[in-house]
Write a protein that holds these residues in place. Structure first.
Motif, PDB file in Angstrom:
ATOM      1  N   LEU A  50       0.824  -1.208   0.000  1.00 57.98           N
ATOM      2  CA  LEU A  50       0.000   0.000   0.000  1.00 57.98           C
ATOM      3  C   LEU A  50       0.861   1.262   0.000  1.00 57.98           C
ATOM      4  N   PRO A  51       0.519   2.223  -0.833  1.00 54.14           N
ATOM      5  CA  PRO A  51       1.234   3.507  -0.777  1.00 54.14           C
ATOM      6  C   PRO A  51       0.851   4.295   0.475  1.00 54.14           C
ATOM      7  N   GLY A  52       1.723   5.219   0.845  1.00 56.69           N
ATOM      8  CA  GLY A  52       1.492   6.022   2.047  1.00 56.69           C
ATOM      9  C   GLY A  52       0.177   6.769   2.038  1.00 56.69           C
ATOM     10  N   ILE A  53      -0.227   7.254   0.886  1.00 53.95           N
ATOM     11  CA  ILE A  53      -1.485   7.999   0.798  1.00 53.95           C
ATOM     12  C   ILE A  53      -2.670   7.100   1.125  1.00 53.95           C
ATOM     13  N   VAL A  59      -6.270   5.237   7.723  1.00 54.73           N
ATOM     14  CA  VAL A  59      -6.137   5.553   9.145  1.00 54.73           C
ATOM     15  C   VAL A  59      -7.005   6.757   9.502  1.00 54.73           C
ATOM     16  N   VAL A  60      -7.106   7.733   8.610  1.00 57.66           N
ATOM     17  CA  VAL A  60      -8.005   8.868   8.842  1.00 57.66           C
ATOM     18  C   VAL A  60      -9.443   8.368   8.967  1.00 57.66           C
ATOM     19  N   PHE A  61      -9.858   7.500   8.065  1.00 55.93           N
ATOM     20  CA  PHE A  61     -11.220   6.953   8.104  1.00 55.93           C
ATOM     21  C   PHE A  61     -11.471   6.216   9.412  1.00 55.93           C
ATOM     22  N   ARG A  73      -3.631  13.203  16.280  1.00 58.28           N
ATOM     23  CA  ARG A  73      -2.759  13.140  17.452  1.00 58.28           C
ATOM     24  C   ARG A  73      -1.596  12.209  17.104  1.00 58.28           C
ATOM     25  N   THR A  74      -0.540  12.333  17.862  1.00 57.34           N
ATOM     26  CA  THR A  74       0.677  11.569  17.585  1.00 57.34           C
ATOM     27  C   THR A  74       0.463  10.060  17.583  1.00 57.34           C
ATOM     28  N   PRO A  75      -0.334   9.468  18.484  1.00 60.94           N
ATOM     29  CA  PRO A  75      -0.519   8.009  18.407  1.00 60.94           C
ATOM     30  C   PRO A  75      -1.105   7.539  17.070  1.00 60.94           C
ATOM     31  N   MET A  76      -1.985   8.304  16.499  1.00 62.90           N
ATOM     32  CA  MET A  76      -2.563   7.944  15.209  1.00 62.90           C
ATOM     33  C   MET A  76      -1.496   8.030  14.113  1.00 62.90           C
ATOM     34  N   LEU A  77      -0.644   9.031  14.167  1.00 61.47           N
ATOM     35  CA  LEU A  77       0.461   9.166  13.221  1.00 61.47           C
ATOM     36  C   LEU A  77       1.412   7.985  13.346  1.00 61.47           C
ATOM     37  N   VAL A  78       1.758   7.626  14.566  1.00 61.93           N
ATOM     38  CA  VAL A  78       2.661   6.486  14.803  1.00 61.93           C
ATOM     39  C   VAL A  78       2.018   5.199  14.295  1.00 61.93           C
TER      40      VAL A  78
END
Length: 178
Positions: A50-53, A59-61, A73-78
């Motif tokens: 999967l590409p990053g996008i 993950v946004v969904f 928030r940072t945990p979601m980014l990680v």
């Protein structure tokens, strides 16, 4: 400098979490050839396809629908970074453990050490350089990841990749160059 520190911090946390998750999967894949080991390793490899996008949007969904308090928030980014770069870490851990002859483990166990003690005293020290290389690889990959970072970073947070994107978007190449 703020973007540098933010990048280093987020990259270090993502590398640590990713390696901690990759350790049991990599060891299982290296020492077992059963269907559970193969399936676990296959699931861990999904991030490579999967590409990053795509991962960022997924993950946004999930963040908006299931855990809205963690969105941006940072945990979601990680978490996004872990999904993307777990395959790198699993591959390196698996290779590091595969390189250790099983005869060393057999000798340790025949001398009275249990499996856990054998792992801690024989396998872990010998695999550690590979594990650290995997952590470094994840760290560098996270530091340069742009699409997932743009979608998942906390509002107002700048990483080196997002700062460079901002500067080049405005054609401020002299500011993006450093």
């Amino acid at each position: 400098f703020e973007a540098t520190w933010t990048t280093a911090g987020v990259s270090a946390v993502a590398a640590l979490v990713t390696i901690l998750l990759a350790l049991p999967i990599g060891v299982l894949a290296a020492r077992s050839r059963g269907p559970v080991a193969r399936a676990t390793e296959a699931v861990a490899q999904i991030g490579f396809a999967l590409p990053g996008i795509t991962v960022g949007l997924a993950v946004v969904f999930v963040g908006i629908r299931l855990v809205p308090d963690l969105y941006q928030r940072t945990p979601m980014l990680v978490f996004g970074y872990v999904v993307l770069f777990l395959p790198l870490a699993v591959g390196v851990v698996r290779s590091a453990v595969d390189a250790i002859p099983t005869a060393l483990e057999d000798a340790s166990e025949s001398l009275g050490s249990g499996r856990v003690r054998t792992f801690l005293r024989v396998v872990a020290p010998l695999a550690m350089p590979g594990v650290l290389a995997g952590a470094s690889l994840v760290f560098l990959s996270v530091a340069k990841e742009l699409p997932a970072t743009l979608l998942l970073r906390p509002t107002g947070t700048q990483t080196l990749a997002s700062a460079m994107w901002s500067h080049t978007e405005m054609a401020a190449y002299s500011q993006a160059a450093p």
